[in-house]
Motif scaffolding. Structure first.
Motif, PDB file in Angstrom:
ATOM      1  N   HIS A 294       0.758  -1.169  -0.105  1.00 35.01           N
ATOM      2  CA  HIS A 294       0.217  -0.008   0.010  1.00 35.01           C
ATOM      3  C   HIS A 294       0.891   1.176  -0.026  1.00 35.01           C
ATOM      4  N   ALA A 295       2.134   1.338   0.648  1.00 36.61           N
ATOM      5  CA  ALA A 295       2.978   2.387   0.743  1.00 36.61           C
ATOM      6  C   ALA A 295       3.646   2.623  -0.725  1.00 36.61           C
ATOM      7  N   VAL A 296       3.990   1.423  -1.407  1.00 39.12           N
ATOM      8  CA  VAL A 296       4.440   1.632  -2.838  1.00 39.12           C
ATOM      9  C   VAL A 296       3.340   2.123  -3.438  1.00 39.12           C
ATOM     10  N   PHE A 297       2.191   1.689  -3.415  1.00 37.55           N
ATOM     11  CA  PHE A 297       1.017   2.379  -4.167  1.00 37.55           C
ATOM     12  C   PHE A 297       0.913   3.921  -4.113  1.00 37.55           C
ATOM     13  N   GLU A 298       0.919   4.268  -2.768  1.00 36.61           N
ATOM     14  CA  GLU A 298       0.703   5.632  -2.591  1.00 36.61           C
ATOM     15  C   GLU A 298       2.033   6.382  -3.144  1.00 36.61           C
ATOM     16  N   GLU A 299       3.160   5.922  -3.252  1.00 37.64           N
ATOM     17  CA  GLU A 299       4.144   6.535  -4.036  1.00 37.64           C
ATOM     18  C   GLU A 299       3.915   6.424  -5.512  1.00 37.64           C
ATOM     19  N   LEU A 300       3.457   5.322  -5.828  1.00 34.52           N
ATOM     20  CA  LEU A 300       3.158   5.352  -7.478  1.00 34.52           C
ATOM     21  C   LEU A 300       2.247   6.460  -7.978  1.00 34.52           C
ATOM     22  N   ARG A 301       1.234   6.424  -7.151  1.00 28.93           N
ATOM     23  CA  ARG A 301       0.248   7.524  -7.295  1.00 28.93           C
ATOM     24  C   ARG A 301       1.044   9.009  -7.409  1.00 28.93           C
ATOM     25  N   ARG A 302       1.820   9.345  -6.721  1.00 31.71           N
ATOM     26  CA  ARG A 302       2.375  10.610  -6.743  1.00 31.71           C
ATOM     27  C   ARG A 302       3.298  10.592  -7.912  1.00 31.71           C
ATOM     28  N   ALA A 303       4.274   9.418  -8.261  1.00 37.86           N
ATOM     29  CA  ALA A 303       5.047   9.558  -9.287  1.00 37.86           C
ATOM     30  C   ALA A 303       4.410   9.602 -10.776  1.00 37.86           C
ATOM     31  N   SER A 304       2.904   8.797 -10.688  1.00 32.38           N
ATOM     32  CA  SER A 304       2.308   8.825 -11.965  1.00 32.38           C
ATOM     33  C   SER A 304       1.590  10.138 -12.480  1.00 32.38           C
ATOM     34  N   ALA A 305       1.414  10.873 -11.187  1.00 36.39           N
ATOM     35  CA  ALA A 305       0.514  12.307 -11.159  1.00 36.39           C
ATOM     36  C   ALA A 305       0.968  13.000 -12.492  1.00 36.39           C
ATOM     37  N   GLY A 306      -0.077  13.498 -13.052  1.00 42.69           N
ATOM     38  CA  GLY A 306       0.184  14.366 -14.365  1.00 42.69           C
ATOM     39  C   GLY A 306       0.740  13.551 -15.534  1.00 42.69           C
ATOM     40  N   GLY A 307       1.016  12.286 -15.478  1.00 39.77           N
ATOM     41  CA  GLY A 307       1.377  11.516 -16.749  1.00 39.77           C
ATOM     42  C   GLY A 307       0.173  10.965 -17.550  1.00 39.77           C
ATOM     43  N   PRO A 308       0.546  10.500 -18.845  1.00 41.44           N
ATOM     44  CA  PRO A 308      -0.695   9.828 -19.572  1.00 41.44           C
ATOM     45  C   PRO A 308      -1.257   8.739 -18.689  1.00 41.44           C
ATOM     46  N   ALA A 309      -0.816   7.901 -17.918  1.00 42.15           N
ATOM     47  CA  ALA A 309      -1.369   6.930 -17.056  1.00 42.15           C
ATOM     48  C   ALA A 309      -1.443   7.441 -15.828  1.00 42.15           C
ATOM     49  N   ASP A 310      -2.188   8.564 -15.537  1.00 42.47           N
ATOM     50  CA  ASP A 310      -2.327   9.153 -14.269  1.00 42.47           C
ATOM     51  C   ASP A 310      -3.120   8.350 -13.213  1.00 42.47           C
ATOM     52  N   TYR A 311      -2.517   7.764 -12.095  1.00 41.80           N
ATOM     53  CA  TYR A 311      -3.035   7.179 -10.919  1.00 41.80           C
ATOM     54  C   TYR A 311      -3.459   7.899  -9.776  1.00 41.80           C
ATOM     55  N   ALA A 312      -3.162   9.308 -10.004  1.00 47.34           N
ATOM     56  CA  ALA A 312      -3.151  10.298  -8.774  1.00 47.34           C
ATOM     57  C   ALA A 312      -4.370  10.034  -8.019  1.00 47.34           C
ATOM     58  N   GLY A 313      -5.675   9.583  -8.647  1.00 48.56           N
ATOM     59  CA  GLY A 313      -6.734   9.924  -7.870  1.00 48.56           C
ATOM     60  C   GLY A 313      -7.220   8.428  -7.839  1.00 48.56           C
ATOM     61  N   VAL A 314      -6.503   7.387  -7.987  1.00 46.18           N
ATOM     62  CA  VAL A 314      -6.924   5.963  -7.645  1.00 46.18           C
ATOM     63  C   VAL A 314      -6.402   5.646  -6.295  1.00 46.18           C
ATOM     64  N   THR A 315      -7.365   5.257  -5.249  1.00 43.74           N
ATOM     65  CA  THR A 315      -7.032   4.947  -3.915  1.00 43.74           C
ATOM     66  C   THR A 315      -7.582   3.221  -4.146  1.00 43.74           C
ATOM     67  N   TRP A 316      -6.766   2.563  -2.954  1.00 42.34           N
ATOM     68  CA  TRP A 316      -7.302   1.212  -2.902  1.00 42.34           C
ATOM     69  C   TRP A 316      -8.566   1.143  -2.450  1.00 42.34           C
ATOM     70  N   ASP A 317      -8.977   2.140  -1.398  1.00 48.87           N
ATOM     71  CA  ASP A 317     -10.627   2.194  -0.892  1.00 48.87           C
ATOM     72  C   ASP A 317     -11.492   2.389  -2.240  1.00 48.87           C
ATOM     73  N   ARG A 318     -11.114   3.184  -2.950  1.00 48.29           N
ATOM     74  CA  ARG A 318     -11.953   3.537  -4.139  1.00 48.29           C
ATOM     75  C   ARG A 318     -12.047   2.423  -5.121  1.00 48.29           C
ATOM     76  N   VAL A 319     -11.041   1.680  -5.303  1.00 47.28           N
ATOM     77  CA  VAL A 319     -11.016   0.432  -6.180  1.00 47.28           C
ATOM     78  C   VAL A 319     -11.788  -0.499  -5.669  1.00 47.28           C
ATOM     79  N   GLU A 320     -11.775  -0.687  -4.244  1.00 47.99           N
ATOM     80  CA  GLU A 320     -12.712  -1.650  -3.452  1.00 47.99           C
ATOM     81  C   GLU A 320     -14.198  -1.342  -3.566  1.00 47.99           C
ATOM     82  N   ARG A 321     -14.488   0.213  -3.453  1.00 43.98           N
ATOM     83  CA  ARG A 321     -15.791   0.515  -3.459  1.00 43.98           C
ATOM     84  C   ARG A 321     -16.507   0.288  -4.746  1.00 43.98           C
ATOM     85  N   ASP A 322     -15.549   0.824  -5.849  1.00 48.13           N
ATOM     86  CA  ASP A 322     -16.302   0.705  -7.227  1.00 48.13           C
ATOM     87  C   ASP A 322     -16.064  -0.245  -8.301  1.00 48.13           C
ATOM     88  N   ASP A 323     -15.823  -1.388  -7.712  1.00 45.26           N
ATOM     89  CA  ASP A 323     -15.334  -2.516  -8.633  1.00 45.26           C
ATOM     90  C   ASP A 323     -14.341  -2.054  -9.631  1.00 45.26           C
TER      91      ASP A 323
END
Ligand code: SF4
Length: 706
Positions: free
Chosen positions: A515-544
Motif C-alpha cells: 500500500h505504501a508503494v502504491f501511494e508513492e506510485l500515485r505521486r510518481a504517475s501524477a500528471g502522466g498519461p497513465a495518471d493514477y493520482a486519484g486511484v486509491t485502494w478504498d476507491r478500487v474496492e468500493r467501485d469495482d
C-alpha cells in the motif's frame, strides 16, 4: 460474500476468505478464495468483466499454493556446473549484492540488467523500475510484456496519443452490431469473455474473425477470414480500399477529428481486393462482406491481438486496422471503436510504471526532461542521476554475456528460456553471464540456470493492484501469509537495495508494504498519461475498480476515452500510411512451410505454473504440431506420429495433430512446453523496428517424420 470478504481485509490480518482476481491472464476474472484447513477453494464472483465465469486455469489456480514443487528456501550454486543447494536468505542476498558490486565495479553500472514480467502487480512493477534506476543505476531494464502487445501499444500511442488496451469497458463488445477480431482467440485464451460475445450475438450482432486457423473462436463466427500468416496488413488496407470505393468513409469524422488521411487514401488505393486475395488467400467476396458489415452499421468494434501484433511489421499491421477504424469514424463513439486484447495478467499496468526500457511511471518517457524531473523528485534523487533509455527485451537478452552487454541479470516473474524467441540462443546467453539471479516461486526452466534462486510469494499471499485489459485498476487481496522461508518481491528489492546502499537510502526508498508503494506510485504517475493520482485502494474496492486516467481522488475516472478529443497535441487522432511487406523470413525450397505459434485453453504462457496443475496437465499434457490432412498425406504423417519442425535456428519434436482447421501451407505449435517440444527453438528473432516485438507468428520451416 464479496462485501464480507472485503470487510475482513486489513493489512497484517489476512482473512480466511478473500475477494480477489485470477493470477493469470489480462481478463483478471474475479474470484473468492476460501481457506478450509489447508485446502483453498476457488469460488466464482460477479464482476463486470467475467460475470461470475472462470476458465479451467482460474478454477485450479489455488493448487499451486501448497504444491510440492514450491520453493521455500533460497538456492545457491557454488560453481558453474555445480548443483543448486539450499542457503539462508542472508547468504543468498549477500551473494547477489556482492555479485552486483563486483560486476559493476569491473564493467560499469549498465553491466547489471533487470528483466521483469507482465504478471507482476503494479506495485512490484513500479518498485522494480525504481530499483533498476535508483539502486542499480542501470539503464538496462525491460520485461516480457515486449513479447505480448508492445506493437499495439506503439501503434496506439502513435495514433491516439495514449496506449490503453481497450479504451472502453469490455461490456461495450456486447453492444457492437459488428465485431471484427483480428488474430484473437478468446474462446481458448480467455473464455469468460465469450459472455460478452453471447450478448452481442443475442442482440443480432455479427462476429467476424481473422485468423490463419479455424480456432474455437473462429468456429463461432459469422464469417472467418483465413489469411496466410503475415498478410493481415494487406487485408486491412483492402478493407479500407473497399470502404473508400463504396463511399463508406465517415468524411465528417475524418475532417473534424483526425489528421493524415490523404496519404493513407493514396496508399490504400493500390490495395485492389483481387490482388489482396492473391496475396492473402482471402476471397474478394469475404473482404467486401467484412467491409460492408463494419461500415454500414451504427456501432462496430475492431479488436487486434497477438496474431496481428507478433510480426516484424506488427506496429504497421495494427496501424492499418486503426486506420480502418478511424476512417469509419468508430473511436470515441459508444459501442464502437478500436481496441487491443491484452494477454498477460498485468500486461497493461506492468508497462505503465517503469518496467519498460524507455519509460518512467505514469507512462512517462525516460528521455523527457520534465518527466525525469518529476519522477526524480518523488524518488528523492537528482534527475541527472537517472539513467537514460535501455534497449527492448530481445536486444537486451541477446546481448547478455557478450563483450558489450550486461554481465549480470536479475529476473522477476519471467521464464525467457521457454518464452523468448530463438530460445536456444537466449539460453546460451544466460549461461554466459557472470551472475544470474531468478526470483520465482517454482524452479522454472530459467531458475534451473540461475546462480541464485530467491523463493518469493504467490498471488494469494500478497496485497496489491493489477490493471486489466480495460485499463481498470483492480485489487488483489492476500488470503494468507507466505509460507515460512518465502519473502515477497518487495521485501527482496528492499533487502538488496539496503545491501547495495549499505543501509542508507536503500531500505527507506523501497517500502515492503504494497500500500505504501502504491501511494508513492500515485505521486510518481501524477500528471502522466497513465495518471493514477486519484486511484486509491478504498476507491478500487468500493467501485469495482477504477479506470485510468484518474487524476483526482474526488473526480471521475475514465471508462471511455476519446469521446470529445484525443490526447494528442492537436486533439486529433493520427492516420499512418502503411504498406505490406513480406515476413522477415520467407519460405524456400529447403523450408517450404509457414510456422506459427499460440496458446491452448489449459495452459498459460511458458507453462511453468500451469504444467504443474494436475487437471491442466491432464487436459493438455504435452506439445503438439497441428498440420492439415493434405500436408500430412504428403509427408506420410498420421495422427500422433512424432514429427520434427525444423527452421534455420533449431527444431522441435512433438506428436502430429492432423486437422483441417489449419491452412495446408502452415503448421502450428503451442509455446507452453520446454525441452524437445519447445516451439521457441524454431521461432525467428526478427523484431519490429518500432516496438521491438519479436516475430513469433511466422517463420519458414520444413516438417518431417521424426
Ligand atoms: S480467463 Fe484468464 S483471468 Fe479468467 S480464469 Fe481464465 S486465465 Fe484466469
Amino acid at each position: 460474500m464479496t462485501q464480507g470478504a472485503r470487510a475482513t481485509t486489513r493489512p497484517g490480518t489476512p482473512p480466511r476468505e478473500a475477494a480477489t482476481h485470477c493470477p493469470y491472464c489480462a481478463l483478471q476474472c474475479a474470484m473468492v478464495l476460501r481457506e478450509n484447513g489447508r485446502r483453498v477453494e476457488v469460488l466464482p464472483r460477479q464482476f463486470p468483466t467475467n460475470r461470475g465465469g472462470l476458465c479451467q486455469k482460474g478454477w485450479t489456480a489455488a493448487e499451486l499454493l501448497d504444491h510440492p514443487d514450491r520453493l521455500t528456501t533460497p538456492l545457491l550454486r557454488d560453481r558453474r556446473g555445480g548443483e543448486l543447494r539450499p542457503a539462508s536468505w542472508d547468504e543468498a542476498l549477500d551473494r547477489v549484492a556482492a555479485g552486483i558490486r563486483a560486476v559493476q565495479d569491473r564493467h560499469g553500472r549498465d553491466a547489471v540488467a533487470v528483466f521483469g514480467g507482465g504478471g507482476l502487480t503494479n506495485e512490484k512493477a513500479y518498485a522494480l523500475g525504481k530499483f533498476a534506476r535508483v539502486a542499480l543505476r542501470t539503464r538496462h531494464i525491460d520485461y516480457n510484456g515486449r513479447w505480448c502487445m508492445s506493437s499495439a501499444a506503439a501503434a496506439g500511442l502513435r495514433a491516439f496519443g495514449v496506449d490503453r488496451g481497450l479504451p472502453f469497458p469490455l461490456a461495450d463488445l456486447g453492444r457492437a452490431e459488428t465485431l471484427l477480431l483480428v488474430g484473437a482467440n478468446p474462446a481458448e485464451t480467455m473464455p469468460p469473455l465469450l459472455r460478452h460475445l453471447a450478448d452481442q450475438r443475442a442482440r443480432g450482432g455479427r462476429l467476424i474473425v481473422v485468423d490463419p486457423r479455424l480456432t474455437a473462436t473462429a468456429r463461432q463466427a459469422d464469417l472467418h477470414l483465413q489469411p496466410l500468416p503475415g498478410t493481415d496488413l494487406a487485408v486491412a488496407n483492402a478493407l479500407l480500399h473497399i470502404a473508400l470505393s463504396e463511399g463508406w468513409v465517415d468524411r465528417a469524422y475524418v475532417a473534424e477529428r483526425t489528421s493524415g488521411f490523404d496519404e493513407v487514401r493514396r496508399t490504400v488505393a493500390g490495395y485492389w481486393p483481387a490482388e489482396v486475395e492473391r496475396l492473402s488467400g482471402v476471397p474478394v467476396a469475404d473482404l467486401e462482406a467484412t467491409a460492408r458489415a463494419l461500415a454500414t452499421v451504427d456501432r462496430a468494434i475492431v479488436l487486434t491481438a497477438r496474431g496481428a501484433e507478433q510480426h516484424a511489421k506488427g506496429v504497421d499491421t495494427v496501424a492499418a486496422f486503426i486506420n480502418l477504424a478511424l476512417a469509419l469514424g468508430l473511436p470515441g463513439r459508444p459501442g464502437s471503436g478500436y481496441g487491443c486484447l491484452t494477454g498477460q495478467g498485468n500486461g497493461q499496468g506492468g508497462r505503465e510504471h517503469g518496467q519498460k526500457a524507455d519509460q518512467l511511471p505514469g507512462y512517462r518517457r525516460i528521455d523527457d526532461p520534465a518527466a525525469r524531473e518529476h519522477v526524480a523528485r518523488v524518488w528523492g534523487v537528482p534527475a541527472e542521476d537517472l539513467p537514460g533509455p535501455g534497449v527492448p527485451a530481445y536486444a537486451l537478452l541477446d546481448s547478455l554475456g557478450t563483450a558489450t552487454g550486461p554481465r549480470a541479470l536479475l529476473v522477476f516473474g519471467s521464464n525467457p528460456v521457454v518464452s523468448a524467441p530463438r530460445a536456444a540462443r537466449i539460453e546460451s546467453r544466460l549461461r554466459d553471464l557472470d551472475l544470474l539471479v531468478v526470483a520465482d516461486f517454482l524452479r522454472s526452466e530459467t531458475a534451473e540456470l540461475a546462480d541464485v534462486v530467491l523463493p518469493v510469494a504467490q498471488w494469494a499471499e500478497e496485497d496489491g493492484t493489477m490493471t486489466n485489459l480495460e485499463g481498470r485498476v483492480l485489487r488483489r487481496r492476500a488470503l494468507r501469509e507466505p509460507p515460512a522461508g518465502v519473502r515477497t518481491d518487495l521485501a527482496v528489492l528492499a533487502a538488496l537495495a539496503a545491501r547495495l546502499e549499505e543501509g542508507a537510502a536503500g531500505g527507506e526508498g523501497f517500502p515492503t508494504d504494497p500500500h505504501a508503494v502504491f501511494e508513492e506510485l500515485r505521486r510518481a504517475s501524477a500528471g502522466g498519461p497513465a495518471d493514477y493520482a486519484g486511484v486509491t485502494w478504498d476507491r478500487v474496492e468500493r467501485d469495482d475498480g477504477v479506470f485510468w486516467p484518474c487524476p483526482d481522488p474526488d473526480g471521475p475516472d475514465t471508462p471511455r476515452l476519446f469521446a470529445g478529443s484525443f490526447p494528442t497535441p492537436d486533439g486529433r487522432a493520427r492516420f499512418h500510411a502503411v504498406t505490406h511487406r513480406p515476413a522477415a523470413e520467407e519460405v524456400s525450397a529447403e523450408y517450404p512451410l509457414h510456422f506459427t505459434t499460440g496458446r491452448v485453453l489449459a495452459q498459460y504462457q511458458s507453462g511453468a505454473q500451469t504444467r504443474r496443475v494436475d487437471a491442466l496437465r491432464r487436459a493438455a499434457p504435452n506439445g503438439f504440431v497441428e498440420l492439415h490432412p493434405d500436408l500430412a498425406d504428403r509427408l506420410g504423417v498420421t495422427e500422433g506420429d512424432e514429427v520434427r519442425v525444423v527452421s534455420r535456428r533449431g527444431e522441435l519434436r512433438a506428436p502430429a495433430r492432423v486437422s483441417p482447421a489449419i491452412r495446408p501451407d502452415t503448421v502450428f505449435a503451442p509455446f507452453h512446453w520446454p525441452g524437445a517440444a519447445r516451439a521457441n527453438s524454431v521461432t525467428n528473432d526478427a523484431v519490429d523496428p518500432i516496438s521491438g516485438m519479436p516475430e513469433f507468428k511466422i517463420c519458414a520451416v520444413r516438417v518431417e517424420r521424426a
